[in-house]
Design a protein around this motif. Structure first.
Motif, PDB file in Angstrom:
ATOM      1  N   LEU A  49      -0.949  -1.803  -9.771  1.00 49.56           N
ATOM      2  CA  LEU A  49      -0.637  -3.648  -9.680  1.00 49.56           C
ATOM      3  C   LEU A  49      -0.315  -3.550  -8.254  1.00 49.56           C
ATOM      4  N   SER A  50       0.079  -2.585  -7.343  1.00 51.61           N
ATOM      5  CA  SER A  50       0.558  -2.732  -6.180  1.00 51.61           C
ATOM      6  C   SER A  50      -0.790  -2.694  -5.159  1.00 51.61           C
ATOM      7  N   TRP A  51      -1.667  -1.965  -5.723  1.00 52.33           N
ATOM      8  CA  TRP A  51      -2.843  -2.052  -4.867  1.00 52.33           C
ATOM      9  C   TRP A  51      -3.709  -3.473  -4.998  1.00 52.33           C
ATOM     10  N   GLY A  78       0.926  -0.982   0.119  1.00 52.86           N
ATOM     11  CA  GLY A  78      -0.110  -0.035   0.068  1.00 52.86           C
ATOM     12  C   GLY A  78       0.927   1.414  -0.004  1.00 52.86           C
ATOM     13  N   VAL A  79       1.858   1.319   0.639  1.00 53.88           N
ATOM     14  CA  VAL A  79       2.851   2.293   0.551  1.00 53.88           C
ATOM     15  C   VAL A  79       3.418   2.419  -0.616  1.00 53.88           C
ATOM     16  N   LEU A  80       3.874   1.608  -1.381  1.00 51.58           N
ATOM     17  CA  LEU A  80       4.284   1.993  -2.695  1.00 51.58           C
ATOM     18  C   LEU A  80       3.288   2.077  -3.723  1.00 51.58           C
ATOM     19  N   ALA A 118      10.884  -2.018  -0.508  1.00 47.65           N
ATOM     20  CA  ALA A 118      11.724  -2.697   0.308  1.00 47.65           C
ATOM     21  C   ALA A 118      10.904  -3.938   0.813  1.00 47.65           C
ATOM     22  N   LEU A 119       9.736  -3.725   1.267  1.00 43.88           N
ATOM     23  CA  LEU A 119       8.626  -4.608   1.879  1.00 43.88           C
ATOM     24  C   LEU A 119       7.611  -4.852   0.731  1.00 43.88           C
ATOM     25  N   ALA A 120       7.446  -4.040  -0.067  1.00 45.68           N
ATOM     26  CA  ALA A 120       6.424  -4.214  -1.123  1.00 45.68           C
ATOM     27  C   ALA A 120       6.720  -5.466  -1.931  1.00 45.68           C
ATOM     28  N   ARG A 121       8.146  -5.600  -2.347  1.00 47.88           N
ATOM     29  CA  ARG A 121       8.763  -6.747  -3.265  1.00 47.88           C
ATOM     30  C   ARG A 121       8.516  -8.139  -2.321  1.00 47.88           C
TER      31      ARG A 121
END
Length: 629
Positions: free
Chosen positions: A460-462, A354-356, A415-418
Motif C-alpha cells: 500500500l505504501s509503495w 518509500g521508507v515505510l 511520521a512522514l508516510a502518514r
C-alpha cells in the motif's frame, strides 16, 4: 553523568556494515555474470570529471554539469564507504563482526591522504580523503582454520552489499575487477557498459525511462519513488536479492547481533536532508530549467531523420521508440509541468512512504521462514533498550495501541508516510493498526500475522509513493504540507526520531518556499548557470527574521543560515551558526572528515535527553506563520 555513562556503554553495543558480494579478481572465485556488464569508474570520470573546455562534452552542458564526479569523490562519504570499513575504528568493528583478523580474510592497500592532488594526478584519477586499492580475498587456509575463514568471507560479502556493492572493471586491468570505489557510480546508476556511450548524446533524453532501464541498465533515479527504493535498501534495509550485481544471494540489512558487536544505529532516513548534507552531486530538473525554454528536448521532440539515425546507428535497436519530449519520456518521475513542482516537498512525501514500505517489507521478510530465529532489529529499539529513549516521564511518551511489554514496530517510519498517504488520498491507518496488533498479539508478535500485515502495508505504501511521484505538487500544496508539519499529530513530538523527521522536513520545505536552490551555487564555478532570483514569501519573512528577498548566489546563504536557526537550541550571534543542529542533532556526520562512530556518543546523549517541550516551543513560531484553517 548518568547519560554520559550510558552513552559510553552503548558505544560498546553497536557494528559497521551490511551485506553484498565482493566481485573480485577472476582468479579467486568466478561470479555469475550480471545482466549488464560493468565498466570502470574511470570511464565515468572521463566526462563527469573533465575540464570545462572539453569539446566532446559541450553539446550536453545545457543539461549535465561536469562537477558531479568531483563532488562524489572529494566530499561524499559514499566514496569512502569501503575505506571506513577497513581503517581506524571501522576496522576494529569489522573484525569484531567478522570474528577473525581482517588480514586473514582480505588483502588491500591503503592510499594515504595527500598521495595525489588535483594538480599532480592524471586526468580522471580518483582523489579522496582515503583510498583503498588492490582489494581481494586472502587465499583460504588449510585445516581447522578454514571454517573461520569461510564464515569471515561470507560475513564480509554481506558487509560489502552496502559498503562496496559493485565489482567493476579496473581501467586497463583486463578482466580484473575491484570494489575499491565503494558505493560508486554504477552502484546507484546501474551497470554502465550498455549505456556508457549512448547516454552522452542529447537525443538520449528522449528515450523513455523504462526503456533505459530495461534495455540499457540505466536506473531511473529521476523518479523519486525509484530513488528512495534504492537508497532505503541500505539505509533502512532489505532481504531482497534484487540488488546483487554478482548474482550471489546477498542481503542488505544490519542484523541485531551486528548492533550488539558495535554497528552504529542507522539514523532514520529522511531523503531530502540526507541528499542535501551528503552533499548532492546532482541537480533537480527544476534547477536545470534556468532558461524559459528549458534545456534541449525539454518540451520538444527530435527531427524525424535525426531520430531514425539515432535509433539505427547509435542505439542499434528496434525495441525502443523516442518520446515526444523529455517530460513525456519520464511520466513516472514528474507531473505534467515539472517547473511548477516543489521538488523538496514532493520528495519528502514520496520518500517518506518509500521508507515505510521498505521497513514493512523487511519486517515481512525477516519473519518469513517458520524456523528462523527472532530478528530483534526490526522492533522499536527503545522498547527494550530504555536508554535509547528519553528520560522524561512515561506520560510524555508516544501513546500506542500495543500491549505493555511487547515490543512494537519502529514508530519513526510512520511520521512522514502518514502525510504522504493523505496527499495521495490512500487510507493507511487500518494497515498500520493491523501491523501494531500483529506485533502485540503475543510476545514478539504473531509471526504469520506480522508477515501478512507487513506485506499489505508495504504494498500500500509503495502504491502511494509511486502515485505521488507523478502528481503535481505546487506552491499551494507545499504550503499546506508545511502547515501540517507545524501542527503534528499522532504524538510525533513525543518521539525523538519522529520529531527529527519533522524538523528535517520542515527545514527543507522552508527552503523550497523561500526559493533556495537544492545545490549551494556559491561553491560551484562561475561558468555554471544558476537558477533565477527568487523572493521569500510573506509568511516566511517574519519567521526568518525579516529577510525580504533572496538573490542568487550570495544572499541565499543568509536565508540558509536563518532556516538553520529554526531549531537552534543555543542561539548565537549569527543566525544558524555553530549550534543550529542542537539539540535534535539535525546535522548528520556527512562528508569525508566526520565519522559516524566518533559521532555516536553525542547522538546517544541527544536521544536520552530529548525534551518534547523543546520541539513544541520551536514549532510555535511556525504555527503562528502557518495556522490551521
Amino acid at each position: 553523568m548518568r547519560t554520559r555513562h550510558r552513552a559510553t556503554l552503548l558505544v560498546a553495543c553497536v557494528l559497521f556494515a551490511s551485506g553484498r558480494a565482493l566481485a573480485q579478481d577472476a582468479a579467486q572465485t568466478a561470479s555469475p555474470p550480471a545482466k549488464f556488464p560493468l565498466v570502470s569508474t574511470d570511464d565515468c570520470f572521463k566526462c563527469h570529471f573533465t575540464p570545462a573546455g572539453n569539446p566532446a562534452f559541450a553539446e550536453s552542458r545545457d543539461f549535465c554539469h561536469i562537477e558531479t564526479a568531483a563532488i562524489w569523490q572529494q566530499q561524499d562519504k559514499h566514496s569512502q564507504s569501503l575505506a571506513l570499513m577497513v581503517t581506524g575504528e571501522g576496522r576494529k568493528l569489522t573484525q569484531r563482526i567478522v570474528g577473525v583478523k581482517l588480514e586473514d580474510v582480505l588483502r588491500f592497500d591503503i592510499v594515504p591522504p595527500g598521495a595525489a592532488t588535483l594538480e599532480t594526478a592524471a586526468p580522471g584519477t580518483a582523489l579522496r580523503t582515503l583510498a583503498v586499492q588492490n582489494v581481494d580475498f586472502a587465499p583460504p587456509p588449510e585445516g581447522a582454520a578454514r571454517a573461520d575463514y569461510d564464515r569471515g568471507v561470507a560475513t564480509l560479502k554481506q558487509c560489502f552489499a552496502c559498503h562496496a556493492p559493485v565489482g567493476e572493471r579496473v581501467a586497463g586491468g583486463g578482466k580484473r575487477k575491484t570494489i575499491e570505489n565503494g558505493v560508486s557510480c554504477q552502484a546507484c546508476h546501474g551497470a554502465g557498459m550498455a549505456y556508457e556511450t549512448v547516454h552522452q548524446k542529447p537525443l538520449w533524453r528522449l528515450v523513455k525511462a523504462d526503456d533505459k532501464e530495461r534495455e540499457f541498465g540505466l536506473a531511473d533515479l529521476r523518479n523519486p519513488a525509484r530513488r528512495i527504493e534504492l537508497c532505503a535498501s541500505c539505509h533502512v534495509g532489505t532481504r531482497s536479492h534484487d540488488w546483487s550485481f554478482s548474482g550471489e544471494p546477498t542481503e542488505r540489512f544490519v542484523r541485531h547481533e551486528w548492533y550488539a558487536k558495535g554497528h552504529p544505529p542507522l539514523p532514520g532516513l529522511e531523503f531530502v536532508t540526507f541528499a542535501a548534507q551528503q552533499p548532492a552531486h546532482w541537480r533537480t530538473v527544476q534547477e536545470k530549467l534556468f532558461r524559459p525554454e528549458g534545456f534541449r528536448y525539454y518540451r520538444t521532440g527530435a527531427d524525424a531523420e535525426d531520430a531514425r539515425n539515432f535509433l539505427q546507428f547509435v542505439l542499434r535497436t528496434d525495441k525502443v521508440t523516442l518520446a515526444e519530449s523529455y517530460v513525456t519520456a519520464n511520466p513516472a518521475s514528474f507531473s505534467p509541468d515539472p517547473a511548477q513542482d516543489m521538488a523538496r516537498a514532493k520528495e519528502v512525501l514520496v520518500s517518506g512512504l518509500g521508507v515505510l514500505a521498505t521497513y514493512a517489507a523487511l519486517v515481512r521478510d525477516v519473519n518469513q521462514a517458520a524456523d528462523a530465529g527472532l530478528e530483534f532489529s526490526v522492533y522499536d529499539c527503545g522498547a527494550c533498550h530504555h536508554e535509547l529513549r528519553s528520560d522524561f516521564p512515561t506520560t510524555t511518551r508516544v501513546r500506542r495501541n500495543v500491549a505493555p511489554g511487547r515490543p512494537p514496530p519502529a514508530f519513526w517510519t510512520l511520521a512522514l508516510a502518514r502525510l504522504g498517504a493523505a496527499q495521495a488520498a490512500i487510507e493507511l491507518e487500518p494497515a498500520i493498526a493491523e501491523l501494531d496488533a500483529a506485533f502485540s498479539a503475543r510476545p514478539f508478535g504473531d509471526r504469520e500475522r506480522m508477515h501478512a500485515a507487513a506485506d499489505a502495508l508495504s504494498k500500500l505504501s509503495w502504491r502511494a509513493s509511486r502515485d505521488l511521484a507523478h502528481q503535481p505538487l505546487d506552491n499551494a500544496a507545499a504550503t499546506k504540507l508545511l502547515t501540517q508539519l507545524a501542527h503534528p499529530q499522532h504524538d510525533v513530538e513525543r518521539d525523538y526520531h519522529a520529531a527529527r523527521q519533522y524538523a528535517w522536513a520542515i527545514r527543507e520545505l522552508v527552503k523550497d518556499l523561500a526559493g533556495v536552490p537544492h545545490r549551494n551555487y556559491t561553491l560551484v564555478g562561475a561558468e555554471f548557470h544558476r537558477p533565477p532570483a527568487s523572493f521569500v514569501p510573506e509568511p516566511l519573512v517574519k519567521l526568518l527574521g525579516g529577510v525580504q528577498g533572496a538573490r542568487v548566489p550570495a544572499e541565499h546563504e543568509e536565508v540558509r543560515r536563518r532556516i538553520d536557526a529554526l531549531f537552534d537550541g543555543v542561539p548565537s550571534s549569527m543566525p544558524g551558526d555553530m549550534n543550529w543542529h542542537m539539540p535534535l542533532r539535525l546535522a548528520l556526520p556527512a562528508g569525508q572528515e566526520q565519522h559516524v562512530i566518533a559521532n555516536l556518543p553525542d547522538w546517544l546523549t541527544a536521544v536520552a535527553t530529548y525534551d518534547p517541550e523543546f520541539f513544541r516551543t520551536k514549532l510555535a513560531p511556525l504555527q503562528q506563520a502557518y495556522p490551521l484553517k
